[in-house]
Motif scaffolding. Structure first.
Motif, PDB file in Angstrom:
ATOM      1  N   GLN A   1      -3.632   0.922  -3.201  1.00 25.42           N
ATOM      2  CA  GLN A   1      -2.890  -0.330  -3.268  1.00 25.42           C
ATOM      3  C   GLN A   1      -1.962  -0.295  -4.480  1.00 25.42           C
ATOM      4  O   GLN A   1      -2.301   0.300  -5.511  1.00 25.42           O
ATOM      5  CB  GLN A   1      -3.843  -1.515  -3.372  1.00 25.42           C
ATOM      6  CG  GLN A   1      -3.182  -2.829  -3.087  1.00 25.42           C
ATOM      7  CD  GLN A   1      -4.173  -3.939  -2.840  1.00 25.42           C
ATOM      8  OE1 GLN A   1      -5.338  -3.835  -3.193  1.00 25.42           O
ATOM      9  NE2 GLN A   1      -3.707  -5.001  -2.223  1.00 25.42           N
TER      10      GLN A   1
ATOM     11  N   TRP B   1       0.836  -1.196   0.000  1.00 21.24           N
ATOM     12  CA  TRP B   1       0.000   0.000   0.000  1.00 21.24           C
ATOM     13  C   TRP B   1       0.870   1.245   0.000  1.00 21.24           C
ATOM     14  O   TRP B   1       1.943   1.262   0.605  1.00 21.24           O
ATOM     15  CB  TRP B   1      -0.887  -0.005   1.245  1.00 21.24           C
ATOM     16  CG  TRP B   1      -1.842  -1.148   1.263  1.00 21.24           C
ATOM     17  CD1 TRP B   1      -1.601  -2.414   1.732  1.00 21.24           C
ATOM     18  CD2 TRP B   1      -3.181  -1.144   0.798  1.00 21.24           C
ATOM     19  NE1 TRP B   1      -2.708  -3.179   1.572  1.00 21.24           N
ATOM     20  CE2 TRP B   1      -3.703  -2.441   1.011  1.00 21.24           C
ATOM     21  CE3 TRP B   1      -4.000  -0.173   0.226  1.00 21.24           C
ATOM     22  CZ2 TRP B   1      -5.003  -2.775   0.665  1.00 21.24           C
ATOM     23  CZ3 TRP B   1      -5.295  -0.510  -0.115  1.00 21.24           C
ATOM     24  CH2 TRP B   1      -5.783  -1.803   0.100  1.00 21.24           C
TER      25      TRP B   1
ATOM     26  N   VAL C   1      -4.825   6.857   0.248  1.00 24.14           N
ATOM     27  CA  VAL C   1      -4.234   5.530   0.269  1.00 24.14           C
ATOM     28  C   VAL C   1      -4.614   4.789  -1.005  1.00 24.14           C
ATOM     29  O   VAL C   1      -5.765   4.857  -1.449  1.00 24.14           O
ATOM     30  CB  VAL C   1      -4.713   4.743   1.511  1.00 24.14           C
ATOM     31  CG1 VAL C   1      -4.275   3.291   1.450  1.00 24.14           C
ATOM     32  CG2 VAL C   1      -4.196   5.407   2.778  1.00 24.14           C
TER      33      VAL C   1
ATOM     34  N   ARG D   1      -3.116  -1.960   4.808  1.00 24.82           N
ATOM     35  CA  ARG D   1      -3.879  -0.727   4.624  1.00 24.82           C
ATOM     36  C   ARG D   1      -3.863   0.091   5.921  1.00 24.82           C
ATOM     37  O   ARG D   1      -3.788   1.320   5.879  1.00 24.82           O
ATOM     38  CB  ARG D   1      -5.308  -1.051   4.208  1.00 24.82           C
ATOM     39  CG  ARG D   1      -6.117   0.213   3.962  1.00 24.82           C
ATOM     40  CD  ARG D   1      -7.522  -0.088   3.438  1.00 24.82           C
ATOM     41  NE  ARG D   1      -8.184   1.149   3.135  1.00 24.82           N
ATOM     42  CZ  ARG D   1      -8.168   1.756   1.952  1.00 24.82           C
ATOM     43  NH1 ARG D   1      -7.541   1.201   0.940  1.00 24.82           N
ATOM     44  NH2 ARG D   1      -8.801   2.905   1.776  1.00 24.82           N
TER      45      ARG D   1
END
Length: 91
Positions: free
Chosen positions: A87, A15, A85, A65
């Motif tokens: 991935q 992440w 945020v 996360r």
């Protein structure tokens, strides 16, 4: 501000937190340096834009996360209000 979580080992796994996008590379480098000074691994990536390159700054990678969310909160505390945020591979 709590100590940052340790980044994941693989360069393109896990992440990330995008802390900003800048038209001027010097501004992007300064933002990355601010986060590195706080212990977060940071990088600048130039991406094509409509009127020239956009320099995207992200920190990480993080293993989870939750770790990335903690880093996002740290970035927001430093004034990066639009931090988000993502991935790896989804940006």
């Amino acid at each position: 501000v709590a100590a940052p979580a340790r980044p994941a080992a693989a360069a393109d796994a896990g992440w990330y937190v995008q802390i900003g996008s800048f038209s001027k590379p010097d501004n992007a480098q300064a933002a990355a340096a601010r986060m590195r000074a706080l212990g977060h691994a940071g990088e600048v990536r130039a991406m094509p834009g409509r009127s020239g390159a956009i320099h995207r700054v992200r920190i990480g990678p993080y293993r989870s996360r939750e770790s990335a969310e903690a880093a996002r909160r740290a970035a927001e505390a430093q004034g990066f209000r639009g931090a988000r945020v993502a991935q790896a591979g989804s940006e």
